[in-house]
Design a protein around this motif. Structure first.
Motif, PDB file in Angstrom:
ATOM      1  N   GLY A   9       0.755  -1.247   0.000  1.00  0.00           N
ATOM      2  CA  GLY A   9       0.000   0.000   0.000  1.00  0.00           C
ATOM      3  C   GLY A   9       0.780   1.288   0.000  1.00  0.00           C
ATOM      4  N   TYR A  10       2.101   1.213  -0.146  1.00  0.00           N
ATOM      5  CA  TYR A  10       2.902   2.439  -0.203  1.00  0.00           C
ATOM      6  C   TYR A  10       2.447   3.283  -1.392  1.00  0.00           C
ATOM      7  CZ  TYR A  10       6.896   5.521  -0.784  1.00  0.00           C
ATOM      8  OH  TYR A  10       7.683   6.619  -0.909  1.00  0.00           O
ATOM      9  N   PRO A  11       2.302   4.582  -1.236  1.00  0.00           N
ATOM     10  CA  PRO A  11       2.636   5.434  -0.091  1.00  0.00           C
ATOM     11  C   PRO A  11       1.491   5.651   0.901  1.00  0.00           C
ATOM     12  CG  PRO A  11       2.161   6.826  -1.971  1.00  0.00           C
ATOM     13  CD  PRO A  11       2.024   5.393  -2.450  1.00  0.00           C
ATOM     14  N   ARG A  26       0.013  -2.160   8.443  1.00  0.00           N
ATOM     15  CA  ARG A  26      -0.522  -3.399   7.882  1.00  0.00           C
ATOM     16  C   ARG A  26      -2.035  -3.233   7.772  1.00  0.00           C
ATOM     17  NH1 ARG A  26      -1.818  -8.731   8.884  1.00  0.00           N
ATOM     18  NH2 ARG A  26      -0.420 -10.273   7.953  1.00  0.00           N
ATOM     19  N   ALA A  27      -2.584  -3.371   6.564  1.00  0.00           N
ATOM     20  CA  ALA A  27      -4.014  -3.129   6.325  1.00  0.00           C
ATOM     21  C   ALA A  27      -4.905  -4.140   7.033  1.00  0.00           C
ATOM     22  CB  ALA A  27      -4.303  -3.135   4.826  1.00  0.00           C
ATOM     23  N   LEU A  35       2.434  -3.755  11.788  1.00  0.00           N
ATOM     24  CA  LEU A  35       3.174  -3.027  10.761  1.00  0.00           C
ATOM     25  C   LEU A  35       3.848  -3.973   9.779  1.00  0.00           C
ATOM     26  CD1 LEU A  35       5.107  -0.680  13.237  1.00  0.00           C
ATOM     27  CD2 LEU A  35       3.043  -0.082  11.938  1.00  0.00           C
ATOM     28  N   ILE A  36       4.329  -3.388   8.693  1.00  0.00           N
ATOM     29  CA  ILE A  36       5.264  -4.029   7.782  1.00  0.00           C
ATOM     30  C   ILE A  36       6.549  -3.217   7.850  1.00  0.00           C
ATOM     31  CG2 ILE A  36       5.806  -4.588   5.369  1.00  0.00           C
ATOM     32  CD1 ILE A  36       3.506  -6.281   6.532  1.00  0.00           C
ATOM     33  N   LEU A 129      -8.421   2.876   7.450  1.00  0.00           N
ATOM     34  CA  LEU A 129      -6.975   2.824   7.243  1.00  0.00           C
ATOM     35  C   LEU A 129      -6.315   4.181   7.457  1.00  0.00           C
ATOM     36  CD1 LEU A 129      -4.941   0.621   5.080  1.00  0.00           C
ATOM     37  CD2 LEU A 129      -4.503   3.036   4.794  1.00  0.00           C
ATOM     38  N   ASP A 130      -6.846   5.229   6.856  1.00  0.00           N
ATOM     39  CA  ASP A 130      -6.229   6.555   6.988  1.00  0.00           C
ATOM     40  C   ASP A 130      -6.231   7.037   8.439  1.00  0.00           C
ATOM     41  OD1 ASP A 130      -5.813   6.558   4.249  1.00  0.00           O
ATOM     42  OD2 ASP A 130      -7.429   7.983   3.810  1.00  0.00           O
TER      43      ASP A 130
END
Length: 145
Positions: A9-11, A26-27, A35-36, A129-130
């Motif tokens: 999913g970057y950025p 991490r979604a 996290l990733i 997510l945001d």
């Protein structure tokens, strides 16, 4: 950025950026704050990373652990280097705790506590997510959210 970073999913999922590493939200959250941690290198084996990436890992992991301590007050932390589907060097960082944690309108139990994390029980952030990214990013920036 390599294709593994882009797949995570970057950025849009970026939490922190270092010289050799990125920290991404991490979604799918097996625990709140998951996290990733991904190497910017195209290396597909941990031992093939440049020496500078290995050296920087000390700073990156200390930053992650300090932020997640404040954000979710974890009891343990798991760094999982699975790399079965996504080829470039990366870790799934899973803060572990008994019970559940809530932030940014999301509540996530640690379904696997006290043994291995239950990745299949992860809460998908979808529309949150945001909000979760921004909340967590605040802890990395030294703030309080």
């Amino acid at each position: 950025m390599n294709s593994t970073i882009e797949k995570f999913g970057y950025p849009a999922t970026l939490i922190a950026d270092f010289d050799h590493w990125v920290v991404l939200l991490r979604a799918a959250q097996p625990t709140l704050g998951s996290l990733i941690l991904a190497a910017k290198s195209d290396a597909t084996a941990f031992g093939n990373l440049p020496a500078e990436a290995h050296a920087e890992l000390k700073t990156v992991t200390a930053t992650i652990e300090a932020a997640l301590t404040k954000a979710v007050d974890y009891a343990k932390i798991n760094y999982l280097m699975l790399m079965m589907v996504d080829p470039h060097v990366h870790f799934h960082v899973i803060p572990r705790y008994e019970g559940e944690r809530s932030a940014a309108g999301v509540t996530v139990p640690d379904a696997g506590w006290p043994v291995q994390p239950d990745l299949g029980a992860a809460v998908k952030l979808d529309g949150a997510l945001d909000d979760v990214r921004d909340w967590l990013k605040g802890w990395f920036d030294g703030g309080m959210a």
